[in-house]
Enzyme design. Structure first.
Site, PDB file in Angstrom:
ATOM      1  CD  GLN A   1      41.969  35.869  48.349  1.00 49.27           C
ATOM      2  OE1 GLN A   1      41.167  36.776  48.196  1.00 49.27           O
ATOM      3  NE2 GLN A   1      42.986  35.979  49.166  1.00 49.27           N
TER       4      GLN A   1
ATOM      5  CG  HIS B   1      39.209  34.313  43.439  1.00 46.06           C
ATOM      6  ND1 HIS B   1      39.848  35.412  43.974  1.00 46.06           N
ATOM      7  CD2 HIS B   1      38.103  34.137  44.210  1.00 46.06           C
ATOM      8  CE1 HIS B   1      39.151  35.873  45.011  1.00 46.06           C
ATOM      9  NE2 HIS B   1      38.110  35.106  45.182  1.00 46.06           N
TER      10      HIS B   1
ATOM     11  CB  CYS C   1      31.048  28.035  26.988  1.00 43.29           C
ATOM     12  SG  CYS C   1      29.737  28.788  26.030  1.00 43.29           S
TER      13      CYS C   1
ATOM     14  N   GLY D   1      49.815  37.206  52.169  1.00 47.59           N
ATOM     15  CA  GLY D   1      49.857  37.972  50.921  1.00 47.59           C
ATOM     16  C   GLY D   1      48.496  38.305  50.359  1.00 47.59           C
TER      17      GLY D   1
HETATM   18  P1  OAD Z   1      45.788  42.272  46.515  1.00 44.03           P
HETATM   19  O1  OAD Z   1      46.538  42.791  45.320  1.00 44.03           O
HETATM   20  O2  OAD Z   1      44.534  42.944  46.941  1.00 44.03           O
HETATM   21  O3  OAD Z   1      46.725  42.250  47.800  1.00 44.03           O
HETATM   22  C1  OAD Z   1      48.013  41.724  47.785  1.00 44.03           C
HETATM   23  C2  OAD Z   1      48.535  41.767  49.208  1.00 44.03           C
HETATM   24  O4  OAD Z   1      49.826  41.186  49.190  1.00 44.03           O
HETATM   25  C3  OAD Z   1      48.700  43.195  49.786  1.00 44.03           C
HETATM   26  O5  OAD Z   1      48.119  43.230  51.090  1.00 44.03           O
HETATM   27  C4  OAD Z   1      50.221  43.365  49.853  1.00 44.03           C
HETATM   28  O6  OAD Z   1      50.627  44.162  50.970  1.00 44.03           O
HETATM   29  C5  OAD Z   1      50.675  41.930  50.032  1.00 44.03           C
HETATM   30  N1  OAD Z   1      52.041  41.655  49.582  1.00 44.03           N
HETATM   31  C6  OAD Z   1      52.767  42.272  48.625  1.00 44.03           C
HETATM   32  N2  OAD Z   1      53.974  41.722  48.505  1.00 44.03           N
HETATM   33  C7  OAD Z   1      54.041  40.711  49.407  1.00 44.03           C
HETATM   34  C8  OAD Z   1      55.021  39.732  49.768  1.00 44.03           C
HETATM   35  N3  OAD Z   1      56.192  39.703  49.171  1.00 44.03           N
HETATM   36  N4  OAD Z   1      54.717  38.845  50.735  1.00 44.03           N
HETATM   37  C9  OAD Z   1      53.501  38.871  51.364  1.00 44.03           C
HETATM   38  N5  OAD Z   1      52.548  39.754  51.060  1.00 44.03           N
HETATM   39  C10 OAD Z   1      52.799  40.655  50.105  1.00 44.03           C
HETATM   40  O7  OAD Z   1      45.546  40.722  46.225  1.00 44.03           O
HETATM   41  P2  OAD Z   1      44.549  39.698  46.867  1.00 44.03           P
HETATM   42  O8  OAD Z   1      44.322  39.934  48.310  1.00 44.03           O
HETATM   43  O9  OAD Z   1      44.977  38.353  46.398  1.00 44.03           O
HETATM   44  O10 OAD Z   1      39.733  38.621  43.001  1.00 44.03           O
HETATM   45  O11 OAD Z   1      43.238  40.056  46.109  1.00 44.03           O
HETATM   46  C11 OAD Z   1      42.169  39.225  46.363  1.00 44.03           C
HETATM   47  C12 OAD Z   1      41.302  39.173  45.191  1.00 44.03           C
HETATM   48  O12 OAD Z   1      40.949  40.480  44.842  1.00 44.03           O
HETATM   49  C13 OAD Z   1      41.930  38.638  43.924  1.00 44.03           C
HETATM   50  O13 OAD Z   1      41.899  37.242  43.832  1.00 44.03           O
HETATM   51  C14 OAD Z   1      41.046  39.242  42.902  1.00 44.03           C
HETATM   52  C15 OAD Z   1      40.980  40.631  43.453  1.00 44.03           C
HETATM   53  O14 OAD Z   1      39.929  41.353  43.236  1.00 44.03           O
HETATM   54  C16 OAD Z   1      39.074  38.385  41.897  1.00 44.03           C
HETATM   55  O15 OAD Z   1      39.542  38.542  40.791  1.00 44.03           O
HETATM   56  C17 OAD Z   1      37.683  37.847  42.147  1.00 44.03           C
END
Ligand code: OAD
Length: 249
Positions: free
Chosen positions: A104, A122, A130, A190
């Protein structure tokens, strides 16, 4: 590093697995210094909520603000380096005959680490498209206007990432769904497991009978459903898992 205790059933299954799929989120890049999506922003951007900037509506209303926010994120990402979590997935790919890395993240750190089979659900922050025509644009004339304009139609240019309310790239999503439904082991690493349709992938894998492994220092809505919930940082757990599966023999 390999002193981290890991379930031996998982290590053994991984060693003999032929089909593995991995879903990563912002957490795997956190140890490279790229802030996760839901973490507070810093400096000038502290007053903005990413969920309010990453939308077509925000871009229509304030294209300059959104373009500059992405320029700031690009700059932070350029300064970051892949970490041991990204590198462990490169080595996992070498050992597994059918390996799919679904991310993602828009930061290219998996590619920079050396992974090959990557599905970017993503988009990618270093690509531009554009806003009017929804087509990739590789170069545009220099000028003062922010955002710059499409050399073909004059529409505004935007980053080639998926915003809230937008569809995911269909080919990558179908390939990810197929990988999830056919994997023997599926890793969710993560990610807060909140944003659909990516959050649905581990559930598909579970339904299809895969071993599902979560790696995250914090519990998520997925934690109680997975086969193995490994509580900790990806940059520590993944290298230990790879070492125990393939180097400790
Ligand atoms: P988040 O910021 O929602 O979540 C990050 C996750 O990583 C959390 O559950 C943390 O606990 C975990 N985390 C933090 N440090 C870590 C580490 N060292 N090792 C493992 N895990 C760790 O990010 P995403 O789940 O990627 O979408 O968010 C998903 C999507 O939501 C993104 O791509 C974006 C956002 O809205 C869009 O932009 C469409």
């Amino acid at each position: 590093m390999s002193a981290i205790p890991l379930p031996s059933a998982l290590v053994n299954r991984l060693r003999s697995a032929r089909r593995v799929a991995v879903l990563t989120g912002a957490g795997i890049s956190a140890e490279s210094g790229v802030p996760t999506f839901r973490e507070a922003q810093t400096g000038l951007w502290a007053q903005y909520n990413p969920e309010e900037l990453a939308t077509p509506r925000a871009f229509r209303r304030q294209p300059k603000l959104v373009w500059e926010w992405y320029a700031w994120r690009q700059q932070r990402i350029r300064q970051a380096e892949p970490n041991p979590g990204h590198q462990a997935l490169v080595s996992m790919e070498r050992h597994i005959p059918e390996f799919t890395l679904i991310t993602q993240n828009v930061d290219s750190l998996h590619r920079r680490a050396g992974s090959h089979q990557i599905l970017e659900l993503h988009g990618n922050i270093f690509r531009t498209k554009c806003f009017s025509e929804d087509r990739p644009v590789e170069s545009w004339p220099d000028g003062d206007e922010i955002p710059p304009r499409c050399p073909r139609c004059g529409g505004l240019l935007r980053p080639d990432v998926v915003w809230f309310g937008e569809m995911l790239p269909a080919t990558a999503l179908h390939a990810a769904e197929h990988a999830a439904a056919t994997a023997e082991i599926f890793f969710s690493i993560g990610t807060s497991a909140l944003v659909y349709p990516a959050a649905d992938l581990p559930l598909r894998a579970l339904d299809a009978g895969a071993t599902v492994v979560e790696i995250n220092p914090q519990p998520t809505p997925l934690s109680s459903r997975v086969t193995f919930s490994l509580n900790g940082a990806a940059g520590e757990i993944l290298p230990a898992l790879v070492a125990q599966a393939w180097e400790a023999i």
